[in-house]
Scaffold this active site. Sequence first.
Site, PDB file in Angstrom:
ATOM      1  N   ASP A 203      16.538  35.732 -57.099  1.00  0.00           N
ATOM      2  CA  ASP A 203      17.693  35.517 -56.379  1.00  0.00           C
ATOM      3  C   ASP A 203      17.399  33.868 -56.120  1.00  0.00           C
ATOM      4  O   ASP A 203      16.513  33.325 -55.847  1.00  0.00           O
ATOM      5  CB  ASP A 203      17.586  36.169 -54.989  1.00  0.00           C
ATOM      6  CG  ASP A 203      18.856  35.962 -54.054  1.00  0.00           C
ATOM      7  OD1 ASP A 203      19.820  36.763 -54.354  1.00  0.00           O
ATOM      8  OD2 ASP A 203      18.786  34.943 -53.171  1.00  0.00           O
ATOM      9  N   ASN A 211      27.330  26.192 -53.144  1.00  0.00           N
ATOM     10  CA  ASN A 211      28.548  26.412 -53.147  1.00  0.00           C
ATOM     11  C   ASN A 211      29.241  25.444 -51.976  1.00  0.00           C
ATOM     12  O   ASN A 211      30.407  25.219 -52.116  1.00  0.00           O
ATOM     13  CB  ASN A 211      28.958  27.890 -52.752  1.00  0.00           C
ATOM     14  CG  ASN A 211      28.667  28.878 -54.071  1.00  0.00           C
ATOM     15  OD1 ASN A 211      28.745  28.140 -55.262  1.00  0.00           O
ATOM     16  ND2 ASN A 211      28.336  30.237 -53.882  1.00  0.00           N
ATOM     17  N   ASP A 220      29.093  28.216 -60.186  1.00  0.00           N
ATOM     18  CA  ASP A 220      28.980  29.014 -61.400  1.00  0.00           C
ATOM     19  C   ASP A 220      28.276  28.339 -62.497  1.00  0.00           C
ATOM     20  O   ASP A 220      27.661  29.010 -63.076  1.00  0.00           O
ATOM     21  CB  ASP A 220      30.560  29.214 -61.814  1.00  0.00           C
ATOM     22  CG  ASP A 220      31.240  30.434 -60.690  1.00  0.00           C
ATOM     23  OD1 ASP A 220      30.542  31.014 -60.032  1.00  0.00           O
ATOM     24  OD2 ASP A 220      32.496  30.416 -60.823  1.00  0.00           O
ATOM     25  N   GLU A 246      24.334  35.683 -56.797  1.00  0.00           N
ATOM     26  CA  GLU A 246      23.279  34.959 -57.290  1.00  0.00           C
ATOM     27  C   GLU A 246      22.114  35.764 -57.476  1.00  0.00           C
ATOM     28  O   GLU A 246      21.020  35.226 -57.498  1.00  0.00           O
ATOM     29  CB  GLU A 246      22.848  33.839 -56.130  1.00  0.00           C
ATOM     30  CG  GLU A 246      22.264  34.302 -55.015  1.00  0.00           C
ATOM     31  CD  GLU A 246      23.266  34.540 -54.143  1.00  0.00           C
ATOM     32  OE1 GLU A 246      22.875  34.336 -52.586  1.00  0.00           O
ATOM     33  OE2 GLU A 246      24.622  34.980 -54.267  1.00  0.00           O
TER      34      GLU A 246
END
Length: 337
Positions: A203, A211, A220, A246
Site C-alpha cells: 500500500d 492526489n 495515476d 493504491e
Amino acid sequence: MQTVSTAIIKGLFGGLLAAVLMRFSIKTGTNSMIDLRIIPFMLVVLYENWLSSLLTAALIIFVRFMMGVSIYSFVNVIFVLVSWVIFYYCFKRIENRWVSIVVMLTFSNIVYTVLNVIFTLGKSFNLFLIVTYWIICILGGVIAVYMMDYLNETEIIFKRNNKYAFTDPLTGLNNVRSFELAFNKAKSRLEKENESISIMIVDVDHFKQVNDTYGHLEGDVVLKKLAAILKMSQGPNDIISRNGGEEFSVLLKDCSHEEAYEKADALRKIVENSFFVIKNGTTSIHVTISIGITTYNDTTIEINQLYDHADQALYAAKKSGRNKVCSYSQVVDPVSN
C-alpha cells in the site's frame, strides 16, 4: 499483423462472396451481366492486405470464366484490375473515408460502363439498368463499409472488455478477478504438492496527499511507476495484481516466509530510493510503501485466511509508522519480533 493463412482465408472468403453475387446477377445480353461483385472486392482492398486482394481478384476472374468464356469474360479481367488500381489509389490519396468510398465506386462504375459500351458496341447498353446499378452499387458499398466499421469497432470493444475483465486498465497488472483465479489455482495445487505460498500486500503511504497536492492524474502516474517497479523486482512466476486504489498484492509461489520477507524489504527500499517523475517531467517526488506479508503453512495455517492475515500485517505496518514490512507473526506475537 495477420498471418499468411489468415490473409489467404479472408481473400478466398471475399472471392466466394463475390461469386455468390455473380450467381444472382442481372442478365443484360448474351453472356453479359451486371452484379455487385465489386463490393466484396472493395472491402478486401480496404480492410485486408495485398495477398487477400490478389486472391479475391483471382477468384472473381476464375469464376467469371467458369460461367462462360467470351469477350465479356476478358472485359471482366480488365474491369477487376482497373478497379483494384482505383480502389488502392483512392484509399491512399483521399483522406475523408466516405468521400473515398463514393469516389472509388463512382470511378469503378464509370470503367464498367465505358467497357460495356466499347466491347458490346452499345448493343447491351440499357440506361435504366445502368443507372439502377450505379445507385445500388454506391449505396451498397457505403452500407457495406459502414457495417464493416461497426463490426470491427464491436470486436475491438469486446476484446478490450475481455482483456480488462482480467487486467487492470491503468497499470496493466492483473486485477482482483485474476488474483482470485490464480489464488484458487494455487490452493488446488497445494492438495497435490507440499509447498509454501506467501503473499504480500503493498500500500502506498499517504497516497491521498499525493492526489490532493498534485491531482488524480499525477497520482495515476505514481501508480503506474510503482506497477513497473513491482514487475521489475518480482520473479517471473509471481502473480502481481492491483487490488484497487493504491493497494497491490503479490502472490509468491513456493516461497518461504524468510524469502518473502527479504523480497518485501528489498521492494520497500527500491521504492523509497526511487524518483517518481510527474507533471510531464517537471516535478519529481518520493513515496514510500508499507507491506504486510504472511506465508502458508508457516505464519498462516489456514490457506483461506492467507489474504486476511497479510492485510492485518499491512495494517500493523501502517499503524507502526509506515515505510515498513510487517509479518503476520508480528501481529499474533509482537513480543517475539
